[in-house]
Scaffold this motif. Structure first.
Motif, short mmCIF file in Angstrom:
data_model
loop_
_atom_site.label_atom_id
_atom_site.label_comp_id
_atom_site.label_asym_id
_atom_site.label_seq_id
_atom_site.Cartn_x
_atom_site.Cartn_y
_atom_site.Cartn_z
N GLU A 72 0.83 -1.10 0.09
CA GLU A 72 0.09 -0.06 0.04
C GLU A 72 0.88 1.17 -0.02
N VAL A 73 0.60 2.02 -1.01
CA VAL A 73 1.53 3.21 -1.02
C VAL A 73 0.57 4.63 -1.00
N ILE A 74 0.90 5.53 -0.08
CA ILE A 74 0.24 6.72 0.15
C ILE A 74 0.99 8.01 -0.13
N PHE A 75 0.72 8.91 -1.18
CA PHE A 75 1.33 10.01 -1.42
C PHE A 75 0.65 11.21 -1.02
N LYS A 76 1.31 11.87 -0.03
CA LYS A 76 0.87 13.36 0.48
C LYS A 76 1.65 14.19 0.00
N GLY A 77 1.48 14.85 -1.08
CA GLY A 77 2.48 15.98 -1.53
C GLY A 77 3.76 15.53 -1.89
N ASP A 78 4.86 15.95 -1.20
CA ASP A 78 6.11 15.24 -1.51
C ASP A 78 6.66 14.27 -0.51
N ALA A 79 5.76 13.49 0.24
CA ALA A 79 6.00 12.57 1.36
C ALA A 79 4.80 11.51 1.19
N GLY A 80 5.06 10.62 1.94
CA GLY A 80 3.94 9.51 1.90
C GLY A 80 4.58 8.34 2.88
N THR A 81 4.00 7.11 2.61
CA THR A 81 4.31 5.84 3.00
C THR A 81 4.27 4.66 2.19
N TRP A 82 5.12 3.62 2.64
CA TRP A 82 5.02 2.45 1.76
C TRP A 82 4.70 1.45 2.72
N MET A 83 3.83 0.61 2.58
CA MET A 83 3.77 -0.90 3.27
C MET A 83 3.59 -2.11 2.78
N ALA A 84 4.65 -3.00 2.73
CA ALA A 84 4.48 -4.01 2.00
C ALA A 84 3.76 -4.93 3.08
#
Length: 158
Positions: A72-84
């Motif tokens: 699951e990948v979440i982009f918020k502007g120039d940051a975010g999270t990656w969760m395998a």
């Protein structure tokens, strides 16, 4: 000059509601100029306010070590999270899967995006990796560069 509804040359009534005058009062200002200016301002404001094409939640599919994986990948502007996702029995004990890892967008140019997933910032011993993606009709496609090698990556919008 005070406008009374009568022009000095013809003495015929003038509809002041349909004729706009410059502040100086000497030239009529066409409503087309106002419309063009307003549309230009609205378009410029909308262009500045548009979020990046990457913005939002995505599902990543990739293959590594011969295994099909998802994240699951979440982009918020120039940051975010990656969760395998934990997808195999061995993943349950792997500290690098099943948790949100911070990521930053390093660059955006011409429909291309480079992202650094900073797993080491969250868990000591987890290697960082890069995603090099391009925007392609509602998807992001590209390659991930990990210690284990390169992997093709496709992100689809949730």
């Amino acid at each position: 000059m005070i406008r009374t509804g009568v022009t000095p040359l013809t003495a015929a009534p003038v509809d002041l509601a349909s004729t706009n005058y410059h502040a100086s009062g000497d030239k009529p200002m066409h409503s087309n100029h106002i419309i063009v200016a307003a549309l230009g301002w609205a378009c410029a404001t909308a262009a500045m306010a548009q979020p990046p094409a990457t913005e939002g939640e995505w599902r990543a599919s990739y293959t590594i070590g011969g295994m099909q994986r998802q994240a699951e990948v979440i982009f918020k502007g120039d940051a975010g999270t990656w969760m395998a996702y934990n997808q195999a029995a061995r993943d349950r004990t792997n500290p690098c899967t099943g948790r949100r890892m911070p990521m930053i967008v390093e660059s955006r140019e011409g429909g291309r995006v480079q992202v650094l997933v900073q797993r080491s910032a969250e868990v000591a011993g987890c290697a960082d990796f890069r995603l090099e993606l391009r925007v392609a009709e509602g998807r992001l496609e590209g390659v991930g560069r990990m210690a284990e090698g390169e992997m093709p990556v496709v992100l689809t919008k949730k």
